[in-house]
Design a protein around this motif. Structure first.
Motif, PDB file in Angstrom:
ATOM      1  N   ARG A   1       0.820  -1.209   0.000  1.00  0.00           N
ATOM      2  CA  ARG A   1       0.000   0.000   0.000  1.00  0.00           C
ATOM      3  C   ARG A   1       0.857   1.263   0.000  1.00  0.00           C
ATOM      4  O   ARG A   1       0.503   2.280  -0.619  1.00  0.00           O
ATOM      5  CB  ARG A   1      -0.937  -0.004   1.207  1.00  0.00           C
ATOM      6  CG  ARG A   1      -1.924  -1.173   1.200  1.00  0.00           C
ATOM      7  CD  ARG A   1      -3.057  -0.937   2.168  1.00  0.00           C
ATOM      8  NE  ARG A   1      -3.961   0.093   1.682  1.00  0.00           N
ATOM      9  CZ  ARG A   1      -4.899   0.679   2.428  1.00  0.00           C
ATOM     10  NH1 ARG A   1      -5.019   0.336   3.714  1.00  0.00           N
ATOM     11  NH2 ARG A   1      -5.693   1.604   1.922  1.00  0.00           N
TER      12      ARG A   1
ATOM     13  N   ASP B   1      -2.565   4.916  -5.443  1.00  0.00           N
ATOM     14  CA  ASP B   1      -3.307   4.249  -4.369  1.00  0.00           C
ATOM     15  C   ASP B   1      -4.792   4.560  -4.407  1.00  0.00           C
ATOM     16  O   ASP B   1      -5.624   3.709  -4.100  1.00  0.00           O
ATOM     17  CB  ASP B   1      -2.731   4.623  -3.003  1.00  0.00           C
ATOM     18  CG  ASP B   1      -2.711   6.126  -2.763  1.00  0.00           C
ATOM     19  OD1 ASP B   1      -2.310   6.856  -3.689  1.00  0.00           O
ATOM     20  OD2 ASP B   1      -3.090   6.565  -1.657  1.00  0.00           O
TER      21      ASP B   1
ATOM     22  N   LYS C   1       0.976   4.293  -2.818  1.00  0.00           N
ATOM     23  CA  LYS C   1       0.876   5.703  -2.440  1.00  0.00           C
ATOM     24  C   LYS C   1       2.033   6.508  -3.021  1.00  0.00           C
ATOM     25  O   LYS C   1       1.835   7.609  -3.564  1.00  0.00           O
ATOM     26  CB  LYS C   1       0.856   5.828  -0.915  1.00  0.00           C
ATOM     27  CG  LYS C   1       0.609   7.243  -0.406  1.00  0.00           C
ATOM     28  CD  LYS C   1       0.469   7.258   1.111  1.00  0.00           C
ATOM     29  CE  LYS C   1       0.172   8.663   1.616  1.00  0.00           C
ATOM     30  NZ  LYS C   1       0.016   8.674   3.102  1.00  0.00           N
TER      31      LYS C   1
END
Length: 506
Positions: A298, A307, A302
């Protein structure tokens, strides 16, 4: 009573931007002509033998899963998420096809293959311009015909040779089946009984017997030591980076081996669980290590600025293994059983661009729902999905257009059949039917056969019709008998009584 009410107003608020963004259920030509970069990236993450109660967000007080907990706090948390089988290979087939695995002969683990005639998620999204990658545990056929490898791979075993490349995957880093969750290519010379401590520098070891293979059919021998979840993610990250740099939407299927046995945790993860026995240290430590890699995933999304428009699904392939430290959260039975403990598993979905608020729901969802939901999101024409689907799109639910699931959910495994319809669950094993009010009695404590004979008979008949449909597909009704004749499998009738070994008299 175990119930969490569906908060539809929250769903509507969370997903109110869907129509404006034109990402969901917009069948117009303008949507079909949208830029590639506007299409959501898709990541399907699956753990192996992770029980419903093995995550912090589902109430586990020992195992640390901060990144999964964060996903639950931000996205959709399915309290009734089901794997389509209670063992691994069939569930994996269901994820990629949207079909109950009995249709393709994947009756249980290490049986059958994902037939080439099946239509899969990667094949569908490639037509929309996606690049596709498969990482981790494959378990839907063998990866070599040149040497002994894993459970079924062997010299000249062409019948079961079935690598991911035959099903629409561009980038591949996979094993056929299980590996140790720490030092995946190694097993100790002494004490290798399925549960062992991590191998120290001065200890002797031998090769585990399973290899990692790439899309060119080559064995991978570099960077395969330490935590297996990290080894896998080390291949996922470059794939994502390359896709983003090329402005390509991507599908990444990430199937961790954790916490399937041999379940081994490295020293830093075992240290987190000091005071517990080795089994628990290994089990909990390996899950925390996997969770760490989900957090890493994740963070990469980002940093790459993708994301927001990336859909991540997370689940397990079945409930926890017997005699392991996993927990069902109180649900009945474990892996290999179609009672709730064998198939009700952790289920999460995050999509920051569309899901703005956390949603916790009892709406039933199944691994067969992945394909139809993704097809709905991408407006894939129904003519592309020629085979019968058992799953249903979750999009109407996510958009707040439906409060309850209207279709029946039917599963088969060995001599067991399940059928969910509304608040009821029909279960049969060895031809002995059981009926439960699964909404008000999720732990399956009280039979209601005598109270609801009409429901019992109706779901019994529906189950029989469904199983006949599975058999028809298995025998080639939809796409011919080439694979059927090649594999020479016999139909595994789930309604038959399993032969019971007679106990010897003492």
């Amino acid at each position: 009573m175990y119930r969490v009410q569906i908060n539809l107003s929250l769903l509507l608020f969370a997903l109110v931007t869907l129509v404006g963004c034109g990402a969901l259920n917009n069948k117009s030509e303008s949507h079909k002509e949208e830029k590639t970069s506007s299409k959501p990236n898709i990541i399907l993450v699956m753990a192996d033998d992770l029980g419903w109660g093995d995550t912090g967000y589902n109430g586990n007080k020992i195992i640390k899963t901060p990144n999964l907990d964060k996903m639950a706090e931000e996205g959709v948390q399915f309290n009734r998420f089901y794997s389509a089988s209670a063992v691994c290979s069939p569930t994996r087939a269901s994820v990629l096809t949207g079909r109950i695995p009995f249709r393709t002969g994947v009756f249980t683990a290490n049986q059958g293959i994902l037939r080439p005639e099946e239509i899969t998620i990667p094949e569908l999204v490639k037509e929309k311009g996606y690049v596709t990658g498969m990482f981790g545990k494959w378990h839907l056929g063998t990866l070599t015909t040149k040497e002994k490898d894993s459970n079924r791979g062997d010299v000249d075993n062409f019948e079961e040779y079935n690598p991911p490349m035959l099903h629409g995957f561009d980038r591949v880093f996979v094993t056929e089946a299980k590996v140790p969750t720490w030092d995946p290519m190694k097993k100790p010379v002494k004490g290798a009984k399925g549960v062992w401590d991590y191998i120290k520098d001065d200890e002797q070891y031998t090769h585990f017997g399973t290899h990692y293979w790439n899309q060119d059919g080559e064995k991978i021998t570099n960077n395969i030591e330490g935590d297996d979840s990290r080894v896998i993610m080390d291949r996922v990250v470059p794939f994502i980076n390359e896709a983003v740099n090329d402005d390509k939407p991507f599908l990444a299927v990430v199937w961790f081996h954790t916490p399937h046995k041999p379940c081994v945790a490295g020293p830093e993860y075992q240290k987190m669980y000091e005071g517990h026995d080795l089994n628990t240290r290994n089990f909990a430590g390996s899950i925390t290590a996997m969770d760490e890699q989900i957090g890493r995933l994740r963070q990469v999304l980002k940093e790459k600025g993708v994301d927001e428009n990336t859909i991540i699904w997370f689940c397990s392939d079945n409930g926890p293994e017997s005699r392991m430290a996993g927990t069902t959260g109180g649900f009945r039975d474990r892996k290999r059983s179609l009672h709730e403990g064998g198939i009700r598993v952790p289920g999460l979905m995050v999509w920051p661009a569309k899901i703005k608020k956390a949603v916790k729901t009892d709406y039933p969802a199944v691994t067969t729902d992945y394909l139809p939901t993704i097809a709905d999101v991408l407006n894939i024409d129904e003519s592309k999905m020629k085979n019968r689907l058992d799953g249903t799109s979750l999009l109407p639910f996510l958009e707040g257009k439906t409060e309850s699931r209207t279709d029946t959910i039917v599963m088969s495994l060995q001599n067991q059949v399940n059928c969910y319809s509304g608040q009821y669950k029909f279960y049969v094993r060895n031809k002995k039917p059981e009926l439960y009010d699964i909404v008000n009695d999720p732990y399956e404590t009280t039979l209601i056969n005598d109270d609801k004979p009409d429901v019992l008979n109706r779901l019994y008949e529906q189950s029989k019709v469904s199983v006949e449909s599975f058999k028809s597909s298995f025998e080639g009704d939809e796409y011919g008998q080439e694979s059927f004749n090649k594999l020479k499998q016999k139909w595994a009738d789930p309604f038959k009584v399993k032969n019971q070994k007679k106990k010897k008299k003492k």
